[in-house]
Design a protein around this motif. Structure first.
Motif, PDB file in Angstrom:
ATOM      1  N   GLU A 170       0.857  -1.181   0.000  1.00  0.00           N
ATOM      2  CA  GLU A 170       0.000   0.000   0.000  1.00  0.00           C
ATOM      3  C   GLU A 170       0.892   1.230   0.000  1.00  0.00           C
ATOM      4  N   VAL A 171       0.652   2.116  -0.940  1.00  0.00           N
ATOM      5  CA  VAL A 171       1.460   3.328  -1.077  1.00  0.00           C
ATOM      6  C   VAL A 171       0.558   4.528  -0.797  1.00  0.00           C
ATOM      7  N   GLU A 172       0.954   5.357   0.158  1.00  0.00           N
ATOM      8  CA  GLU A 172       0.173   6.539   0.512  1.00  0.00           C
ATOM      9  C   GLU A 172       0.845   7.783  -0.061  1.00  0.00           C
ATOM     10  N   VAL A 173       0.048   8.621  -0.705  1.00  0.00           N
ATOM     11  CA  VAL A 173       0.552   9.854  -1.317  1.00  0.00           C
ATOM     12  C   VAL A 173      -0.176  11.033  -0.696  1.00  0.00           C
ATOM     13  N   ARG A 174       0.595  12.001  -0.235  1.00  0.00           N
ATOM     14  CA  ARG A 174       0.020  13.254   0.261  1.00  0.00           C
ATOM     15  C   ARG A 174       0.136  14.299  -0.845  1.00  0.00           C
ATOM     16  N   THR A 175      -1.012  14.776  -1.330  1.00  0.00           N
ATOM     17  CA  THR A 175      -1.009  15.757  -2.406  1.00  0.00           C
ATOM     18  C   THR A 175      -0.635  17.134  -1.857  1.00  0.00           C
ATOM     19  N   GLU A 176      -0.373  18.072  -2.760  1.00  0.00           N
ATOM     20  CA  GLU A 176       0.029  19.411  -2.337  1.00  0.00           C
ATOM     21  C   GLU A 176      -1.043  20.098  -1.510  1.00  0.00           C
ATOM     22  N   ASP A 177      -2.308  19.792  -1.762  1.00  0.00           N
ATOM     23  CA  ASP A 177      -3.384  20.403  -0.989  1.00  0.00           C
ATOM     24  C   ASP A 177      -3.724  19.604   0.273  1.00  0.00           C
ATOM     25  N   GLY A 178      -2.878  18.621   0.629  1.00  0.00           N
ATOM     26  CA  GLY A 178      -3.039  17.893   1.880  1.00  0.00           C
ATOM     27  C   GLY A 178      -3.913  16.656   1.806  1.00  0.00           C
ATOM     28  N   ARG A 179      -4.473  16.339   0.634  1.00  0.00           N
ATOM     29  CA  ARG A 179      -5.335  15.157   0.526  1.00  0.00           C
ATOM     30  C   ARG A 179      -4.515  13.874   0.581  1.00  0.00           C
ATOM     31  N   ARG A 180      -5.147  12.818   1.096  1.00  0.00           N
ATOM     32  CA  ARG A 180      -4.547  11.491   1.158  1.00  0.00           C
ATOM     33  C   ARG A 180      -5.019  10.652  -0.003  1.00  0.00           C
ATOM     34  N   GLN A 181      -4.100  10.055  -0.735  1.00  0.00           N
ATOM     35  CA  GLN A 181      -4.430   9.081  -1.766  1.00  0.00           C
ATOM     36  C   GLN A 181      -3.707   7.787  -1.429  1.00  0.00           C
ATOM     37  N   ILE A 182      -4.443   6.679  -1.438  1.00  0.00           N
ATOM     38  CA  ILE A 182      -3.860   5.386  -1.071  1.00  0.00           C
ATOM     39  C   ILE A 182      -4.008   4.433  -2.256  1.00  0.00           C
ATOM     40  N   TYR A 183      -2.908   3.803  -2.625  1.00  0.00           N
ATOM     41  CA  TYR A 183      -2.898   2.898  -3.775  1.00  0.00           C
ATOM     42  C   TYR A 183      -2.437   1.505  -3.340  1.00  0.00           C
ATOM     43  N   LEU A 184      -3.110   0.481  -3.874  1.00  0.00           N
ATOM     44  CA  LEU A 184      -2.641  -0.891  -3.726  1.00  0.00           C
ATOM     45  C   LEU A 184      -1.800  -1.208  -4.955  1.00  0.00           C
ATOM     46  N   GLU A 185      -0.527  -1.512  -4.730  1.00  0.00           N
ATOM     47  CA  GLU A 185       0.412  -1.665  -5.839  1.00  0.00           C
ATOM     48  C   GLU A 185       1.003  -3.070  -5.842  1.00  0.00           C
ATOM     49  N   ILE A 186       0.900  -3.734  -6.987  1.00  0.00           N
ATOM     50  CA  ILE A 186       1.450  -5.078  -7.158  1.00  0.00           C
ATOM     51  C   ILE A 186       2.543  -4.995  -8.225  1.00  0.00           C
ATOM     52  N   LYS A 187       3.730  -5.500  -7.888  1.00  0.00           N
ATOM     53  CA  LYS A 187       4.856  -5.427  -8.825  1.00  0.00           C
ATOM     54  C   LYS A 187       5.521  -6.795  -8.964  1.00  0.00           C
ATOM     55  N   SER A 188       6.003  -7.070 -10.183  1.00  0.00           N
ATOM     56  CA  SER A 188       6.704  -8.323 -10.463  1.00  0.00           C
ATOM     57  C   SER A 188       7.917  -8.028 -11.323  1.00  0.00           C
ATOM     58  N   PRO A 189       8.963  -8.840 -11.187  1.00  0.00           N
ATOM     59  CA  PRO A 189      10.151  -8.637 -12.030  1.00  0.00           C
ATOM     60  C   PRO A 189       9.914  -9.098 -13.462  1.00  0.00           C
ATOM     61  N   ILE A 190      10.555  -8.446 -14.421  1.00  0.00           N
ATOM     62  CA  ILE A 190      10.578  -8.872 -15.821  1.00  0.00           C
ATOM     63  C   ILE A 190      11.942  -9.492 -16.096  1.00  0.00           C
TER      64      ILE A 190
END
Length: 563
Positions: free
Chosen positions: A334-354
């Motif tokens: 889970e990656v949390e991003v704080r925007t410039e206006d203070g909002r919280r955005q939360i992303y579920l991120e799945i990554k695999s090697p190539i």
């Protein structure tokens, strides 16, 4: 591939001439059109049972194939029995179809697509293998108390696609289930979450699974696209197993390129953010959803880094995740991003090697798929607040109080300290409630709750457990004198006059106190009952006072309000 009736004999002969002596198109019989599975990977084991099978001859498969053809998009079939199944470990199946058209032909209308169709790229999925492969260890997903069933369209045994481990023989009343419908590539899936025990009915973390299952199809499409984007030699090797007329080198590359483009087009319609990075963590590809998020184009994103799109704190987290993937690990974060206006955005991120080879020895890049789960996370937090906090006063409720008290008792036992549990009941509240109404009574409770919270120390807990009853957990009290000081503040918080809607009101408090630890080992419930008993003794003794519970003998008067 699609085969016209007048081409069937030539087709079979050409495949037999390549060394597949027993090849035929099955099932046998006269039809207005045939199809045949001519390429599978791996070409061994149970997959050989599907070689030459005419999927177009079966209603459920044909419906999905025609929908994919007419809409020019990836489409999921209904529930099927896969021809790859043997007599053991039989599982429900489903298939994804992506249409492959004759290169250069117009595709604007349905009629043009029907005329240009050449075949379909498809992927079969055994549902149990698929779901357990995506989720991994079921217990790691936080579902120890929850089970999942997936139905194709409606709830009945014929439509059941998947049942999570431990749920097959389980049955609780219907109100212990939560259902939600998910559109998966044009096919309605009904997800039914069920509590395995009544104690887990309020566990709303299962909402996260809705996202994970919605991501599954996107992730599979992504993996297919990457497989088709392998090296020139791999594309030729794949093409060599298809029909004789596409064995030539240039034809194989054209087929691989065309199919890769179709998969790429399918990814453009996925609502998740899909991207590829190289071994230097620089972006090389992103689908339309991701490009829109970053505000760039397919060309301008190439060789850019996370620092151009995310705050510094987020970039540090993404760097650590990418380094894991470049070491050959698959990650789910889970990656949390704080925007410039203070909002919280939360992303579920799945990554695999190539990897650049089939032996998986050299990682050359990173596959990523990310979905915005902010709304779900906020909803989960709201659910947690509803489950653990009193709706009127905002104080912890009985459930959260039990947890806080348990932690405080554990801390006292380990540290050798002492805690006091205070049970408080308002005197005179019922009369005010009856005289002025519940609205005024609720306003009064809110005022008293704020005052009580302000009267204790940081680290202490004040909870409302119902009606006009409150409980305070006072940690590290260091003797009764300190308790008396806090009791005096709590008494004032309750007894000081209150002005509401132009009316002057006054209540007081009766309090019971129990201490921990004691000579005998006691539970949280016993400690609460002791404080409750002392409170009633204080109320019977004249109210406006606090009594200390004594196991044998009369209670000790700790405080009497003289106001």
């Amino acid at each position: 591939m699609l085969i016209a009736p007048d081409q069937l004999d030539d087709h079979v002969a050409s495949v037999v001439a390549e060394g597949f002596d027993t090849y035929t198109v099955s099932p046998a019989g006269d039809r207005d059109m045939y199809s045949s599975i001519i390429y599978l990977e791996p070409f061994e084991g149970r997959n050989l049972r599907a070689f030459g099978f005419d999927m177009y001859s079966e209603t459920v498969r044909r419906t999905a194939m025609e929908r994919a053809r007419d809409r020019n998009e990836a489409t999921l079939s209904g529930k099927v029995a896969l021809v790859q199944e043997t007599e053991t470990d039989i599982q429900a199946g489903t298939l994804i179809y992506v249409p492959v058209y004759q290169h250069g032909m117009p595709l604007e209308t349905i009629a043009q697509r029907q005329n240009a169709i050449r075949g379909w790229a498809y992927s079969p999925f055994r549902m149990t293998d698929l779901m357990l492969g995506l989720v991994g260890d079921w217990s790691l997903m936080g579902t120890n108390g929850l089970g999942l069933r997936i139905y194709d369209g409606e709830i009945n045994n014929d439509a059941l696609l998947f049942t999570s481990p431990g749920l097959a023989d389980h049955a609780l009343p219907d109100h212990h289930t939560h259902r939600t419908q998910l559109d998966v590539l044009g096919r309605p899936w009904l997800l039914e979450f069920e509590a395995l025990t009544a104690a887990h009915v309020s566990d709303y973390r299962a909402a996260l699974f809705v996202v994970i299952f919605g991501l599954a199809v996107s992730l599979l499409l992504f993996a297919l696209m990457v497989s088709l984007a392998r090296t020139r030699d791999r594309a030729i090797g794949i093409a060599g197993q298809l029909t004789h007329d596409i064995r030539e080198r240039e034809a194989a590359l054209r087929i691989a390129s065309t199919e890769a483009e179709h998969f790429r087009e399918a990814l453009e319609h996925v609502s998740s953010y899909i991207f590829i990075k190289d071994s230097n963590r620089l972006y090389q590809y992103a689908n339309k959803e991701c490009l829109d998020l970053f505000g760039c184009t397919a060309e301008s994103i190439k060789n850019t880094s996370d620092e151009q799109y995310f705050p510094l704190a987020t970039c540090e987290q993404l760097k650590k995740i990418d380094e894991q993937v470049l070491r050959g690990e698959k990650t789910k974060s889970e990656v949390e991003v704080r925007t410039e206006d203070g909002r919280r955005q939360i992303y579920l991120e799945i990554k695999s090697p190539i990897y650049d080879d089939a032996d998986h020895t050299q990682v050359t890049g990173i596959l990523g798929i990310s979905t915005d789960i902010t709304a779900l996370r906020l909803r989960e937090e709201d659910m947690q607040r509803v489950a653990h906090y009193d709706a009127l006063t905002g104080l912890p409720n009985r459930l959260l109080l039990a947890d806080r008290l348990r932690q405080a008792m554990t801390h006292a036992k380990r540290s050798g300290g002492q805690l006091a549990l205070v049970f408080l009941d308002l005197d005179g509240f019922k009369a005010i409630n009856d005289q002025y109404g519940h609205g005024v009574g609720d306003d009064l409770l809110e005022v008293v709750a704020r005052r009580l919270k302000d009267s204790v120390r940081d680290g202490d807990t004040v909870a409302r457990i119902g009606g006009d009853e409150f409980v305070a957990v006072l940690q590290d009290i260091n003797g009764l004198e300190n308790v008396k000081i806090i009791l005096d503040r709590m008494m004032s918080a309750a007894a000081d006059p209150i002005h509401l809607q132009g009316k002057h009101m006054k209540v007081s408090a009766s309090m019971g106190v129990s201490l921990y630890p004691q000579d005998a080992d006691i539970s949280e419930d016993q400690l609460m009952r002791q404080a409750d008993q002392a409170m009633y003794q204080a109320k019977n003794a004249g109210r406006r006072r606090a009594h200390l519970f004594v196991q044998h003998g009369d209670p000790i008067v700790l405080h009497v309000d003289q106001r």
